[in-house]
Design a protein around this motif. Structure first.
Motif, PDB file in Angstrom:
ATOM      1  N   ASN A  55       0.810  -1.221   0.000  1.00  0.00           N
ATOM      2  CA  ASN A  55       0.000   0.000   0.000  1.00  0.00           C
ATOM      3  C   ASN A  55       0.843   1.271   0.000  1.00  0.00           C
ATOM      4  O   ASN A  55       0.421   2.291  -0.534  1.00  0.00           O
ATOM      5  N   TYR A  57       3.951   1.842  -1.362  1.00  0.00           N
ATOM      6  CA  TYR A  57       4.842   2.143  -2.469  1.00  0.00           C
ATOM      7  C   TYR A  57       4.258   1.884  -3.852  1.00  0.00           C
ATOM      8  O   TYR A  57       4.832   2.333  -4.852  1.00  0.00           O
ATOM      9  N   LEU A  58       3.146   1.156  -3.953  1.00  0.00           N
ATOM     10  CA  LEU A  58       2.607   0.793  -5.259  1.00  0.00           C
ATOM     11  C   LEU A  58       1.386   1.623  -5.619  1.00  0.00           C
ATOM     12  O   LEU A  58       0.550   1.921  -4.760  1.00  0.00           O
ATOM     13  N   SER A  59       1.293   1.967  -6.891  1.00  0.00           N
ATOM     14  CA  SER A  59       0.083   2.611  -7.401  1.00  0.00           C
ATOM     15  C   SER A  59      -1.011   1.556  -7.544  1.00  0.00           C
ATOM     16  O   SER A  59      -0.719   0.350  -7.513  1.00  0.00           O
ATOM     17  N   PRO A  60      -2.282   1.960  -7.711  1.00  0.00           N
ATOM     18  CA  PRO A  60      -3.354   0.962  -7.893  1.00  0.00           C
ATOM     19  C   PRO A  60      -3.086   0.012  -9.067  1.00  0.00           C
ATOM     20  O   PRO A  60      -3.355  -1.192  -8.959  1.00  0.00           O
ATOM     21  N   GLU A  62      -0.141  -0.864 -10.269  1.00  0.00           N
ATOM     22  CA  GLU A  62       0.948  -1.754  -9.876  1.00  0.00           C
ATOM     23  C   GLU A  62       0.462  -2.790  -8.874  1.00  0.00           C
ATOM     24  O   GLU A  62       0.906  -3.948  -8.906  1.00  0.00           O
ATOM     25  N   GLN A  63      -0.437  -2.390  -7.994  1.00  0.00           N
ATOM     26  CA  GLN A  63      -0.999  -3.343  -7.037  1.00  0.00           C
ATOM     27  C   GLN A  63      -1.727  -4.475  -7.756  1.00  0.00           C
ATOM     28  O   GLN A  63      -1.558  -5.649  -7.423  1.00  0.00           O
TER      29      GLN A  63
END
Length: 208
Positions: A55, A57-60, A62-63
């Motif tokens: 949550n 470090y990643l964009s949606p 990338e998640q």
């Protein structure tokens, strides 16, 4: 993204790939993990652990991509584990036979007294090296297959995006861990090259 949302998304992604979603739990993930996801075996079954980096470090986008790759790779590990165990058994058996034969031949040809502990030590070392090399080769194949399946279903840009996730504040792994990861995880260049080789086949299969 809350844990329940992550579980729901993992289930949706697994359905798209036609596989069973793994159990998803929050837990301790190595701090150097770029996507904040990690696999553990509990009661003989793989469990996907979600750490804070997922949550933080990643964009949606990338998640979603990272979760898709994790779901696919865990399914591959689960379904191909039996093959890995068989391969490991025969690999270790072959190494043991070679070392015993080589040790006996060396004694006969050189007529040298060697310490009684030397041959067991060599066999044990050979077993360890063979086992970890088998793991490395197997996991590299899992990574390549994961890249291919995710690219086929979700598009090549998803994998390219995941390969471009850099270190965003996470500490570097320790030297021994970093060395093992260098052996196990193909480099970004190697993964891109493998995808480039498969891309024409992927496009023709989608066209059909």
């Amino acid at each position: 993204m809350e844990l329940d949302q992550i579980r729901t998304l993992a289930g949706q992604l697994a359905a798209r790939f036609g596989i069973q979603p793994p159990p998803v739990e929050s837990g301790k993930v190595p701090k150097w993990s770029l996507d904040g996801l990690w696999a553990r075996r509990r009661k003989g079954q793989p469990v996907l652990l979600v750490g804070s980096a997922f949550n933080n470090y990643l964009s949606p986008a990338e998640q979603e991509g990272a979760l898709a790759a994790a779901v696919v790779s865990l399914d591959l590990v689960k379904t191909r584990r039996r093959k890995f165990l068989i391969t490991s058994y025969f690999s270790l058996l072959a190494v043991g036979m070679i070392l015993v034969f080589a040790g006996g031949l060396f004694r006969r040809t050189h007529n040298i007294d060697v310490p009684s502990w030397l041959l067991p030590a060599l066999i044990g070392g050979g077993f360890a090296i063979s086992y970890y090399m088998t793991i490395a080769v197997w996991l590299r194949r899992i990574i390549y297959h994961t890249d291919r399946r995710v690219a086929e279903l979700m598009g090549r840009p998803v994998i390219d995006m995941l390969l471009n996730i850099d270190n965003r504040g996470q500490p570097q792994p320790r030297i021994l861990v970093a060395a093992f990861l260098m052996i196990v995880v193909p480099s970004k260049t190697q993964r891109i090259k493998r995808l480039d080789m498969l891309e024409p086949q992927t496009e023709s299969s989608i066209a059909r």
